[in-house]
Design an enzyme around this catalytic site. Structure first.
Site, short mmCIF file in Angstrom:
data_model
loop_
_atom_site.label_atom_id
_atom_site.label_comp_id
_atom_site.label_asym_id
_atom_site.label_seq_id
_atom_site.Cartn_x
_atom_site.Cartn_y
_atom_site.Cartn_z
N GLU A 59 1.00 -0.95 -0.16
CA GLU A 59 0.15 0.27 0.37
C GLU A 59 1.06 2.07 -0.25
OE1 GLU A 59 -2.77 0.37 3.42
OE2 GLU A 59 -4.07 2.40 2.28
N CYS A 249 -6.26 0.75 3.18
CA CYS A 249 -7.28 2.17 3.01
C CYS A 249 -7.84 3.03 1.75
CB CYS A 249 -6.76 3.28 4.52
SG CYS A 249 -7.64 1.88 5.83
N ASN A 383 -12.58 -3.19 0.83
CA ASN A 383 -11.12 -3.77 2.20
C ASN A 383 -11.30 -4.03 3.01
OD1 ASN A 383 -8.33 -3.11 3.66
ND2 ASN A 383 -9.02 -1.25 3.70
N GLU A 384 -11.15 -3.24 3.71
CA GLU A 384 -12.50 -2.77 5.41
C GLU A 384 -13.44 -2.03 6.07
OE1 GLU A 384 -9.24 -1.04 8.46
OE2 GLU A 384 -8.19 -3.29 7.52
O1 AHR Z 1 -2.10 -1.31 6.81
C1 AHR Z 1 -2.50 -0.27 7.61
C2 AHR Z 1 -3.86 -0.01 7.11
O2 AHR Z 1 -4.56 -0.71 7.77
C3 AHR Z 1 -4.81 -0.54 5.86
O3 AHR Z 1 -5.01 0.52 5.03
C4 AHR Z 1 -6.38 -0.60 6.56
O4 AHR Z 1 -6.18 -1.97 5.56
C5 AHR Z 1 -5.95 -1.01 7.21
O5 AHR Z 1 -6.37 -0.69 9.04
#
Ligand code: AHR
Length: 659
Positions: A59, A249, A383-384
């Site tokens: 990321e 994120c 993602n989350e």
């Molecule tokens: O890895 C850091 C963050 O942790 C990522 O962006 C997210 O998916 C998680 O909350």
């Protein structure tokens, strides 16, 4: 008495009461006299271990892409940041213009006017916490320019060090009123960790400048618009089976407008519209007003990197929800009946990655230089995310993906936590939707990791597979250390033993710039010159380079090794190389002696032992001391009838034995 020995010797209990012994940092080993009996059955070949199992998650966080893996050395090369001079220091008469731009999606450019002698007009660029250059290496400077006044204009380009000493200079003459691309090679005569790039007008007049870019020629595979070679090498040395990207994120965005849109990240780099990076402002105590995504490292480059790494690409796309932590405005969620453009993004991505060069999106891939398909097989949606909001959006994605691309393995999510309400709601829903894999995230404490080695033993064998898409052991100080690495190693025995359930696993986050990080711990740290592989990196590497192909049965008292006597273990057979692989973590402060009772093997066999060990719980690798904790490899010979393992306290051992 035995109880008190256990108390004194268990890392599990040490970390539970971290204020106690662990606070001493150094833990003195004690002798262990008892011999524990392990039972290993070489004939009892169990589940296949996915060849993609151990991978990496990338990321753009901690300056991981721009300022990190992406080779570009100029920050804000297109003057498109919200404040267009961010990263730049203008001198003299320098303005930002947008009239008649050369790149419609990046319309800002700089206009420099030099009229008065005894002053100077120019621009400095600070790079990403400085510009790292090496003596004698070649750097390609490219830029677009046009003159506004009639005569040609000579520009000087400098590299200066922290003391403002000039150590490289080149001149370029800009001619003509049409935008033209110029290039020149800079060859610094000294190294600098934090150099400044400077351009100065030598002749009077007015000139427009756009997309000022500086790349080392030595990128990975010497590619134009390439990646930092040492960082790619660190990834390659991990032998990742899968590569999850681009977030995290940043896929979601804090609002839908700032989500990651893969279509913005392809085509000519000059015209990829930049995006603010949410790690610019996510933490109120750690703001980075200069953190944007140039998308120079975009989806095409990610797919190329996967090829270089021989890793399966696993892109993550927005499901139509902005970050649910940050944004509670219901208007920021794309209504379900308006979701088609998001679903089309997924379908088009499959065509971009896998479609023929004659298809709409496959043609773009071919024009970018890759007529052959990338053979993407995994795709994650969201993602989350959590709650009904997610399910009602994921469902139409799954329906259309199944209809049009039944060959794609769909990854759904289980929310941001390793358990709890959102997790408990999502897992049954993932089963109902019949996604292929469920992405689990767990950033948890050392005690959680040590206490969860049996987590997957009780998972449903008939449901979707598990993708441990983000995980890392987080101690109180949130630093990488030997302690966290050992806890991860212990926990991962449980993933491998359950390879019929867990088929992918990626630590997170991957990269962090030592001068520009937002989040830790991280797997790999770097500055503008060097790379630091953490103890956690070595644990990942020890797993990924020794995965085996099939799980073997390994027990003590008929139970899998999930922390009894501080021991965690798993065994595998590598059918390709005909090797036995045994991984054992000893998280206690006592030496452990183990007799390996092997069914199905006789005679003497040679192999290797890779050992990661320390008695310094907080030991870490740093730029100044990058090799404090590294695995040590030695040759071993075993007698199958009498194999005695002597396990050091606080150690992770990987035996690889030729059968
Ligand atoms: O890895 C850091 C963050 O942790 C990522 O962006 C997210 O998916 C998680 O909350």
């Amino acid at each position: 008495m035995r109880k008190s020995i256990r108390k004194a010797t268990s890392l599990f209990l040490l970390v539970m009461g971290a204020a106690g012994l662990l606070a001493q940092k150094t833990v003195l080993p004690v002798p262990g006299t008892e011999v524990y009996q392990f039972a290993l059955d070489v004939n009892k070949v169990g589940a296949e271990i996915s060849p993609d199992m151990y991978g990496v998650f990338f990321e753009d966080i901690n300056f991981g892409a721009d300022g990190g893996l992406y080779g570009e050395l100029i920050k804000n090369r297109s003057f498109e940041f919200e404040h267009p001079f961010t990263g730049w220091t203008p001198y003299g008469n320098v303005t930002i213009q947008t009239k008649n731009p050369i790149f419609d999606r990046n319309p800002h450019y700089a206009r420099l006017s030099y009229q008065k002698e005894l002053t100077f007009t120019g621009l400095d660029n600070e790079g990403f916490r400085g510009i790292g250059v090496e003596e004698g290496e070649k750097y390609d400077l490219t830029f677009y320019a046009r003159t506004v006044t009639n005569d040609p204009i000579t520009l000087r380009f400098h590299l200066v060090n922290e003391a403002n000493d000039l150590f490289e200079e080149k001149k370029v003459e800009v001619k003509g009123k049409n935008w033209t691309k110029y290039s020149v090679t800079l060859t610094p005569n000294r190294s600098a960790l934090k150099a400044t790039f400077r351009l100065v007008m030598e002749t009077k007049g007015t000139v427009d400048l756009e997309h000022i870019s500086l790349f080392p020629q030595k990128t990975y595979n010497n590619r134009k618009n390439g990646l930092r070679a040492d960082l790619v090498q660190a990834l390659k040395d991990l032998k990742p089976g899968v590569f999850r990207f681009p977030g995290g994120c940043i896929v979601e965005g804090n609002d839908l407008g700032t989500r990651y849109q893969w279509k913005h990240s392809i085509g000519a780099v000059e015209n990829r519209p930049i995006n603010i990076n949410r790690w610019n402002y996510t933490f109120h105590y750690k703001k980075f007003n200069d953190y944007y995504q140039s998308y120079g490292l975009g989806f095409y480059e990610y797919f190329l990197l996967c090829e270089d790494l021989d890793a399966e690409p696993l892109p993550v796309l927005s499901c139509g929800l902005a970050c649910q932590y940050e944004n509670h405005d219901p208007n920021e969620n794309c209504p379900v009946d308006k979701l088609q453009p998001f679903i089309d993004d997924a379908l088009d991505l499959i065509e971009f990655a896998n479609g023929p060069a004659t298809s709409k999106w496959g043609k773009i891939r071919a024009e970018m230089g890759h007529p052959e398909p990338f053979n993407m097989k995994y795709l994650a949606i969201g993602n989350e995310q959590w709650g009904e909001l997610y399910i009602e959006r994921l469902e139409p994605f799954v329906k259309q993906l199944r209809e049009k691309h039944p060959e794609i393995l769909i990854v759904g999510g289980s929310g941001p936590g390793s358990e709890g309400e959102a997790f408990d709601h999502l897992w049954p829903e993932m089963k109902r939707l019949e996604v292929d894999l469920v992405d689990e995230h767990f950033y948890r404490t050392p005690e959680w990791f040590l206490g969860s080695a049996a987590r997957y033993d009780s998972y449903d064998r008939n449901g979707p597979k598990v993708f441990a898409g983000e995980y890392a052991c987080h101690p109180n100080n949130r630093e990488n250390s030997f302690l966290t690495a050992l806890c991860e190693a212990a926990f991962m025995t449980g993933m491998e033993r359950n390879a019929d359930v867990v088929t992918l696993a990626t630590y997170a986050p991957l990269f962090a710039h030592v001068d520009a990080w937002q989040w830790r711990p991280d797997l790999i740290w770097f500055d503008n010159h060097s790379v630091v592989r953490t103890p956690n990196y070595y644990v990942q590497q020890m797993y990924a380079t020794n995965p085996g192909t099939h799980v073997l049965s390994l027990t003590m008292d008929n139970q899998p090794l999930t922390g009894q006597k501080d021991l965690y273990a798993t065994a595998a057979l590598d059918k390709k190389t005909n090797e036995l692989i045994v991984k054992v973590a000893n998280t206690g402060m006592a030496h452990r002696r183990v007799k390996m009772n092997i069914n199905g093997l006789t005679g003497k066999h040679r192999g290797t032992l890779s050992l990661l060990h320390s008695t310094e719980m907080e030991a870490k690798n740093t730029i100044a001391d990058p090799d404090q904790i590294v695995p040590v490899k030695s040759d071993v010979e075993i007698d199958a009838a009498d194999w005695q393992l002597r396990l050091k306290p606080f150690s992770f051992s990987v035996y690889r034995i030729k059968l």
